[in-house]
Design a protein around this motif. Structure first.
Motif, mmCIF file in Angstrom:
data_model
loop_
_atom_site.group_PDB
_atom_site.id
_atom_site.type_symbol
_atom_site.label_atom_id
_atom_site.label_comp_id
_atom_site.label_asym_id
_atom_site.label_seq_id
_atom_site.Cartn_x
_atom_site.Cartn_y
_atom_site.Cartn_z
ATOM 1 N N TYR A 230 21.057 23.411 -5.222
ATOM 2 C CA TYR A 230 22.019 22.923 -6.211
ATOM 3 C C TYR A 230 21.508 21.671 -6.923
ATOM 4 C CZ TYR A 230 22.906 19.901 -2.241
ATOM 5 O OH TYR A 230 22.731 19.035 -1.200
ATOM 6 N N GLY B 103 15.498 11.245 -6.262
ATOM 7 C CA GLY B 103 14.528 11.819 -5.366
ATOM 8 C C GLY B 103 14.878 11.496 -3.917
ATOM 9 N N GLU B 104 13.876 11.532 -3.095
ATOM 10 C CA GLU B 104 14.083 11.108 -1.707
ATOM 11 C C GLU B 104 13.466 9.715 -1.552
ATOM 12 O OE1 GLU B 104 15.785 11.693 0.974
ATOM 13 O OE2 GLU B 104 14.684 10.051 1.889
ATOM 14 N N THR C 94 20.669 6.139 0.345
ATOM 15 C CA THR C 94 21.044 7.545 0.506
ATOM 16 C C THR C 94 19.788 8.359 0.753
ATOM 17 O OG1 THR C 94 22.812 7.262 -1.101
ATOM 18 C CG2 THR C 94 22.222 9.497 -0.576
ATOM 19 N N SER D 285 22.538 12.808 3.725
ATOM 20 C CA SER D 285 23.049 14.044 3.148
ATOM 21 C C SER D 285 22.801 15.178 4.133
ATOM 22 C CB SER D 285 22.331 14.348 1.830
ATOM 23 O OG SER D 285 22.479 13.258 0.965
ATOM 24 N N MET E 221 28.868 19.320 -8.408
ATOM 25 C CA MET E 221 29.043 18.800 -9.772
ATOM 26 C C MET E 221 28.060 19.420 -10.762
ATOM 27 S SD MET E 221 29.556 14.746 -9.085
ATOM 28 C CE MET E 221 28.167 14.466 -8.019
#
Ligand code: SAM
Length: 339
Positions: free
Chosen positions: A29, A74-75, A105, A129, A200
């Motif tokens: 997603y 990104g990560e 995050t 996440s 979203m």
């Protein structure tokens, strides 16, 4: 200090900083493999703000009233030496005293290795996440066959390092909505707040459809069928998540309902991309370049003036205007700006 207000009277309080547009996951997603494959051009190293440049910009934001900074991507944990950035940010002294609240995050894949260094560097808290506990569903969602167990170990490592942990789960109908009670059960009573996020229409590459959104009201109802919940009032006016408490005292959950219950009215967030473009909305198509003035030798006062002029003209409230038509408009990619 007088708060800096935008045209809709919203103060500038939070800055999200993307430190890379690269990620080691290909969540269906967010960074679908078919799009973010070999042919996708990621930012080059020289295009990225250096850690020192990021810290300088954050310092100017702090002078203007920002008190919370969230590092994202990104990560973010694939950015080399990101813990040094945390150190630089932790050393910033905002006017009026105190220090910045520093959140991060992450998809959790590298937390086991990095949690302790991040905590030592001065990180305040972490959001992981995690969309499903079902290993097969999780591997299918991250699309790089990453096992869920390693993310759970990352959460344990963060907890052991003394970092408060929140867990974010994006809910996509047909992908992981069967696992809502499983996620709730896993984190009830652990002290980790689990937050469900409505899927979203960010970016233009994930083929978003309204039918794939599981509305917040349905999420809460489905959890309540197992463990009754009651609403809790928001702890801050710019909160993204609506809070719900388990009646049996096993903690709370949050629901981020950007699609069905937009919260633009309280949005105090600015977003900085890894190459130094400032976005005043997650759904914006264009950002404002800060890298050029930074590299051309602008003073802190000149940078502050540029930020002031961008923020005081801000009128964005996309989620309140969303329609099936706006969902197909070009928008910044989530993997570029970081959420
Ligand atoms: N890589 C980090 C991570 O996984 O948390 C940080 C960046 S990621 C873009 C930030 C958050 O955005 C993640 O929680 C991710 O699940 C969420 N996200 C990405 N695409 C989304 C979408 N279309 N709708 C809702 N949330 C989304």
């Amino acid at each position: 200090m007088e708060p800096l207000l935008d045209r809709l009277g919203r103060p500038l309080e939070t800055l999200r900083v993307s430190v890379t547009d690269r990620c080691n996951f290909r969540c269906v997603y967010c960074m679908p493999k078919e799009v973010f494959g070999r042919d996708w051009s990621f930012l080059e190293r020289k295009e990225l703000l250096s850690l020192e440049e990021i810290a300088r910009v954050v310092g100017v934001f702090a002078d203007l009233g920002v008190r919370t900074v969230r590092i994202t991507g990104g990560e973010p944990l694939v950015r080399r030496n990101v813990e040094h950035l945390i150190e630089l940010l932790a050393a910033i002294e905002p006017p009026g005293g105190g220090r910045l609240e520093l959140a991060l995050t992450t998809n959790g894949s590298l937390l086991t290795q990095k949690a302790e260094a991040l905590a030592e560097a001065g990180l305040s808290r972490v959001t992981v996440s995690l969309d499903s506990l079902d290993d097969e569903a999780f591997r299918a969602m991250n699309d790089v066959d990453f096992p869920v167990q390693r993310v759970l170990e990352g959460i344990d490592a963060a907890t052991a390092a003394g970092l408060p942990v929140k867990v974010n789960a994006v809910v996509k109908r047909g992908a992981n909505d069967e696992d809502l009670p499983g996620l709730a059960e896993r984190f009830r009573g652990t002290g980790h707040v689990l937050r469900f996020i409505e899927y979203m229409d960010v970016g233009s590459t994930n083929g978003w459809r309204l039918e794939d959104v599981v509305p917040a009201e349905e999420i809460v109802r489905r959890i309540s069928e197992h463990w009754p919940l009651e609403p809790v009032s928001a702890d801050r006016p710019d909160a993204t998540a609506r809070r719900w408490r388990y009646l049996d005292g096993a903690g709370e959950i949050g629901v981020v309902a950007s699609v069905t219950q937009p919260f633009c009215g309280g949005c105090s967030r600015a977003r900085l991309s890894a190459e130094g473009r400032l976005y005043t909305c997650l759904f914006a198509a264009r950002g404002h370049d800060l890298r050029a003035p930074l590299r051309l030798g602008a003073s802190d006062d000149e940078l502050a003036e540029r930020l002031r002029s961008i923020w005081t003209r801000r009128t964005d409230h996309y989620s309140e205007l969303r329609t099936a038509e706006t969902a197909t408009l070009p928008k910044v990619e989530m993997s570029y700006i970081g959420g």
